[in-house]
Design a protein around this motif. Structure first.
Motif, mmCIF file in Angstrom:
data_model
loop_
_atom_site.group_PDB
_atom_site.id
_atom_site.type_symbol
_atom_site.label_atom_id
_atom_site.label_comp_id
_atom_site.label_asym_id
_atom_site.label_seq_id
_atom_site.Cartn_x
_atom_site.Cartn_y
_atom_site.Cartn_z
ATOM 1 N N VAL A 415 0.857 -1.184 0.000
ATOM 2 C CA VAL A 415 0.000 0.000 0.000
ATOM 3 C C VAL A 415 0.892 1.233 0.000
ATOM 4 C CG1 VAL A 415 -1.875 1.211 1.156
ATOM 5 C CG2 VAL A 415 -1.705 -1.289 1.344
ATOM 6 N N SER A 416 0.690 2.115 -0.955
ATOM 7 C CA SER A 416 1.414 3.381 -0.955
ATOM 8 C C SER A 416 0.485 4.500 -0.501
ATOM 9 C CB SER A 416 1.960 3.686 -2.349
ATOM 10 O OG SER A 416 0.913 3.874 -3.274
ATOM 11 N N ASN A 417 1.026 5.379 0.348
ATOM 12 C CA ASN A 417 0.289 6.549 0.819
ATOM 13 C C ASN A 417 -1.075 6.176 1.406
ATOM 14 O OD1 ASN A 417 -0.128 9.311 1.266
ATOM 15 N ND2 ASN A 417 -1.165 9.572 -0.706
ATOM 16 N N PRO A 418 -1.106 5.276 2.388
ATOM 17 C CA PRO A 418 -2.404 4.863 2.950
ATOM 18 C C PRO A 418 -3.068 5.980 3.737
ATOM 19 C CG PRO A 418 -0.594 3.940 4.227
ATOM 20 C CD PRO A 418 0.031 4.584 3.024
ATOM 21 N N GLY A 419 -4.407 5.993 3.694
ATOM 22 C CA GLY A 419 -5.152 6.922 4.523
ATOM 23 C C GLY A 419 -5.028 6.554 5.992
ATOM 24 N N LYS A 420 -5.336 7.506 6.873
ATOM 25 C CA LYS A 420 -5.174 7.296 8.317
ATOM 26 C C LYS A 420 -6.469 6.914 9.019
ATOM 27 C CE LYS A 420 -0.756 8.268 8.941
ATOM 28 N NZ LYS A 420 0.184 7.291 9.517
ATOM 29 N N MET A 421 -7.609 7.181 8.393
ATOM 30 C CA MET A 421 -8.884 6.910 9.041
ATOM 31 C C MET A 421 -9.378 5.510 8.684
ATOM 32 S SD MET A 421 -9.908 9.418 10.924
ATOM 33 C CE MET A 421 -11.708 9.218 10.994
ATOM 34 N N PRO A 422 -9.868 4.732 9.653
ATOM 35 C CA PRO A 422 -9.946 5.073 11.077
ATOM 36 C C PRO A 422 -8.868 4.405 11.940
ATOM 37 C CG PRO A 422 -11.412 3.254 10.611
ATOM 38 C CD PRO A 422 -10.688 3.564 9.318
ATOM 39 N N TRP A 423 -7.954 3.642 11.321
ATOM 40 C CA TRP A 423 -7.083 2.795 12.140
ATOM 41 C C TRP A 423 -5.720 3.402 12.431
ATOM 42 C CZ3 TRP A 423 -10.984 0.437 13.528
ATOM 43 C CH2 TRP A 423 -11.886 -0.176 12.667
ATOM 44 N N GLY A 424 -5.437 4.584 11.879
ATOM 45 C CA GLY A 424 -4.179 5.248 12.194
ATOM 46 C C GLY A 424 -2.977 4.397 11.839
ATOM 47 N N ASP A 425 -2.010 4.320 12.761
ATOM 48 C CA ASP A 425 -0.767 3.606 12.486
ATOM 49 C C ASP A 425 -0.915 2.087 12.555
ATOM 50 O OD1 ASP A 425 0.531 5.967 12.045
ATOM 51 O OD2 ASP A 425 1.289 6.154 14.098
ATOM 52 N N LYS A 426 -2.074 1.592 12.934
ATOM 53 C CA LYS A 426 -2.319 0.143 12.847
ATOM 54 C C LYS A 426 -2.594 -0.280 11.411
ATOM 55 C CE LYS A 426 -5.757 -0.843 15.415
ATOM 56 N NZ LYS A 426 -6.751 -1.734 16.076
ATOM 57 N N PHE A 427 -3.185 0.606 10.612
ATOM 58 C CA PHE A 427 -3.495 0.421 9.193
ATOM 59 C C PHE A 427 -4.641 -0.553 8.934
ATOM 60 C CE2 PHE A 427 1.005 1.766 9.168
ATOM 61 C CZ PHE A 427 0.852 2.939 8.450
ATOM 62 N N TYR A 428 -4.702 -1.650 9.679
ATOM 63 C CA TYR A 428 -5.776 -2.637 9.531
ATOM 64 C C TYR A 428 -6.418 -2.878 10.889
ATOM 65 C CZ TYR A 428 -3.715 -4.090 5.019
ATOM 66 O OH TYR A 428 -3.229 -4.132 3.739
ATOM 67 N N ASP A 429 -7.738 -3.129 10.900
ATOM 68 C CA ASP A 429 -8.355 -3.758 12.062
ATOM 69 C C ASP A 429 -8.261 -5.257 11.817
ATOM 70 O OD1 ASP A 429 -9.616 -4.056 14.469
ATOM 71 O OD2 ASP A 429 -11.632 -3.880 13.640
ATOM 72 N N CYS A 430 -7.522 -5.950 12.665
ATOM 73 C CA CYS A 430 -7.155 -7.343 12.401
ATOM 74 C C CYS A 430 -7.394 -8.147 13.668
ATOM 75 C CB CYS A 430 -5.680 -7.383 11.987
ATOM 76 S SG CYS A 430 -5.076 -8.989 11.473
ATOM 77 N N GLN A 431 -8.424 -9.022 13.635
ATOM 78 C CA GLN A 431 -8.790 -9.784 14.826
ATOM 79 C C GLN A 431 -9.166 -11.212 14.427
ATOM 80 O OE1 GLN A 431 -11.741 -7.723 17.276
ATOM 81 N NE2 GLN A 431 -11.196 -5.792 16.296
ATOM 82 N N ALA A 432 -8.744 -12.177 15.242
ATOM 83 C CA ALA A 432 -9.083 -13.590 15.059
ATOM 84 C C ALA A 432 -8.686 -14.077 13.663
ATOM 85 C CB ALA A 432 -10.566 -13.841 15.336
ATOM 86 N N VAL A 433 -7.454 -13.774 13.309
ATOM 87 C CA VAL A 433 -6.914 -14.170 12.010
ATOM 88 C C VAL A 433 -5.563 -14.840 12.233
ATOM 89 C CG1 VAL A 433 -6.020 -13.347 9.794
ATOM 90 C CG2 VAL A 433 -8.065 -12.289 10.777
ATOM 91 N N GLN A 434 -5.386 -16.009 11.633
ATOM 92 C CA GLN A 434 -4.076 -16.659 11.602
ATOM 93 C C GLN A 434 -3.438 -16.296 10.269
ATOM 94 O OE1 GLN A 434 -5.059 -20.784 12.172
ATOM 95 N NE2 GLN A 434 -5.899 -20.442 14.219
ATOM 96 N N GLY A 435 -2.637 -15.211 10.291
ATOM 97 C CA GLY A 435 -2.156 -14.628 9.054
ATOM 98 C C GLY A 435 -0.651 -14.603 8.956
ATOM 99 N N THR A 436 -0.169 -14.605 7.710
ATOM 100 C CA THR A 436 1.255 -14.519 7.417
ATOM 101 C C THR A 436 1.482 -13.463 6.356
ATOM 102 O OG1 THR A 436 1.537 -16.887 7.866
ATOM 103 C CG2 THR A 436 3.276 -15.800 6.604
ATOM 104 N N ALA A 437 2.489 -12.605 6.584
ATOM 105 C CA ALA A 437 2.868 -11.584 5.609
ATOM 106 C C ALA A 437 4.257 -11.900 5.078
ATOM 107 C CB ALA A 437 2.853 -10.207 6.246
ATOM 108 N N THR A 438 4.409 -11.804 3.747
ATOM 109 C CA THR A 438 5.700 -12.100 3.128
ATOM 110 C C THR A 438 5.818 -11.296 1.843
ATOM 111 O OG1 THR A 438 7.131 -13.917 2.417
ATOM 112 C CG2 THR A 438 4.819 -14.082 1.809
#
Length: 453
Positions: A415-438
């Motif tokens: 993501v380039s130049n992401p907006g700040k609303m509504p999650w600010g520096d978290k960027f994502y609301d992320c709950q109950a997810v078994q996730g991998t970033a690569t």
């Protein structure tokens, strides 16, 4: 990994779909104008109900009389129609639309059933080896503006006709068509096997704006290509609408041709609307199933939503799954709402994630976002996704705490130049997810594990 399993079958399917050879004696071209359909000026808004109804009757009766090997032809002129053009049981025929079919938007005259529910514009059932085609570009115009808008929605809600609806059918080709301004969902193929859609476009917009604002979104429910069944290939299509642009609908066990929406490939797509969508998917007593779905090679210009997967609640003992889904090689420029939403459907019914969430506060009883537990999510991969300047925070990733989303992989989601609303520096609301970033994913959702390549 994801393997799209249909390729070995496509040669045989395409040979069937593309070879319209008269193998029997009866091989007639049925030109609707030759049997009494009346054309009109290209700019006619189809106010004359009597002509529209007469043309509708001619279209329906001639379609239903087609025999194997026939071609049904709408010549390169404009024809006004009333709704409820229907046919069933067609086999091995070509429907060739070289001109424009324009539906009346006279709601008072529109045909309805005994409960007041509108009939569809076109409705086909139990058809096999049928092509919808054109020698140039055929147009089906629903004149949806007469049905759209916030005031109209309050009055008639979703009691509006789909432009082209096909049920319980197989071996279909749709090509070279422009489906324009549908009053409701543009194209629905429910419980179908072996469908190909290519070189076609959907255009449903209230004005010439190059984005989707509240005014444009008044064209509610103008879904693009909605499909349920198996072995479906949609490619080289262009969609601008104000609801789901392509949407995988659910199937479950029980009666019908198919018991799972599976083996679908959507590629070489330009889409701007409310997303490349799976859902909403709800559980059922006979197990709802969505499996082996691929979206790839898509460009989404000023879309409202981008990647959009949504579940909905059902009976406590009902079950369902969304498994083996791949989004790959997708570019979004300036999405105006969520670039990525994987979680519950936002809706106004009881138990849904509120349409006001999260803007009235995530813990407000008026604006909560419960996640259904009955849908099992597994093996969802986003690969090589580029999101440029989203207006909001990049996204929402919400699983259920008792049945989390498992094996969600972000591989090169940048993501380039992401907006700040509504999650600010978290960027994502992320709950109950078994996730991998690569693969250089940035930003990494806060509940993911980051793995170096």
């Amino acid at each position: 990994g994801h393997q799209f399993t249909m390729r070995g079958n496509w040669l045989a399917v395409l040979l069937v779909l593309s070879s319209w050879i008269c193998i029997i004696v009866h091989c007639e071209v049925v030109n609707v104008e030759d049997i009494g359909a009346v054309s009109t000026d290209a700019k006619d808004k189809c106010k004359d109900v009597s002509i529209a109804e007469r043309n509708r009757d001619i279209f329906s009766s001639s379609l239903q009389k087609l025999e194997e090997g026939d071609t049904w032809l709408v010549p390169n002129k404009t024809f006004c129609l009333m709704g409820n053009v229907t046919a069933s049981g067609l086999r091995n025929v070509k429907l060739q639309i070289d001109g424009t079919i324009r539906f009346s938007n006279n709601q008072k005259a529109w045909p309805r059933d005994e409960n007041g529910n509108v009939k569809e514009c076109f409705y086909f059932e139990d058809i096999e080896h049928v092509s919808f085609t054109s020698s140039g570009t055929g147009t089906i115009d629903g004149q949806g503006k007469g049905w759209w808008g916030y005031i109209e929605y309050l009055l008639i809600q979703e009691n509006r006709p789909r432009l082209l609806h096909i049920e319980n059918s197989a071996d279909l080709l749709v090509e070279n068509l422009l489906l324009k301004d549908s009053p409701y969902w543009t194209f629905l193929a429910g419980d179908v096997e072996r469908l190909e859609i290519r070189n076609s476009a959907i255009d449903a917009r209230r004005d010439k704006a190059d984005y989707h604002d509240l005014e444009d979104l008044g064209a509610f429910n103008t879904d693009g290509f909605d499909v349920a069944g198996r072995d479906i290939w949609i490619h080289d299509v262009d969609i601008w609408n104000d609801d789901d642009s392509i949407c995988v609908k659910e199937r479950s066990g029980g009666s019908g041709r198919t018991n799972c929406s599976e083996n679908m490939l959507f590629e070489n797509v330009r889409a701007s609307g409310v997303g490349l969508t799976v859902g909403s998917i709800g559980p059922s007593s006979t197990h709802t199933c969505v499996r082996n779905i691929t979206f790839r090679n898509a460009y989404m210009h000023h879309t409202f939503k981008g990647i959009y997967m949504k579940s909905r609640p059902g009976a406590p003992d009902a079950t369902g799954e969304i498994t083996d889904v791949l989004y790959e090689n997708i570019v979004m420029d300036g999405p105006t709402q969520w670039a990525i939403w994987i979680g519950p459907q936002q809706a106004s019914y009881s138990g849904a994630c509120s349409l006001l969430w999260p803007w009235l506060g995530a813990n407000s009883h008026l604006a909560g976002c419960p996640v259904p537990s009955q849908i099992t999510w597994d093996n969802i991969v986003l690969r090589n996704i580029t999101i440029n300047s989203p207006k909001h925070s990049p996204g929402v990733l919400l699983g259920n705490s008792t049945n989390p989303i498992s094996n969600l992989v972000f591989d090169g989601v940048v993501v380039s130049n992401p907006g700040k609303m509504p999650w600010g520096d978290k960027f994502y609301d992320c709950q109950a997810v078994q996730g991998t970033a690569t693969g250089g994913t940035w930003p990494v959702p806060p509940c993911f594990n980051e793995v170096e390549n």
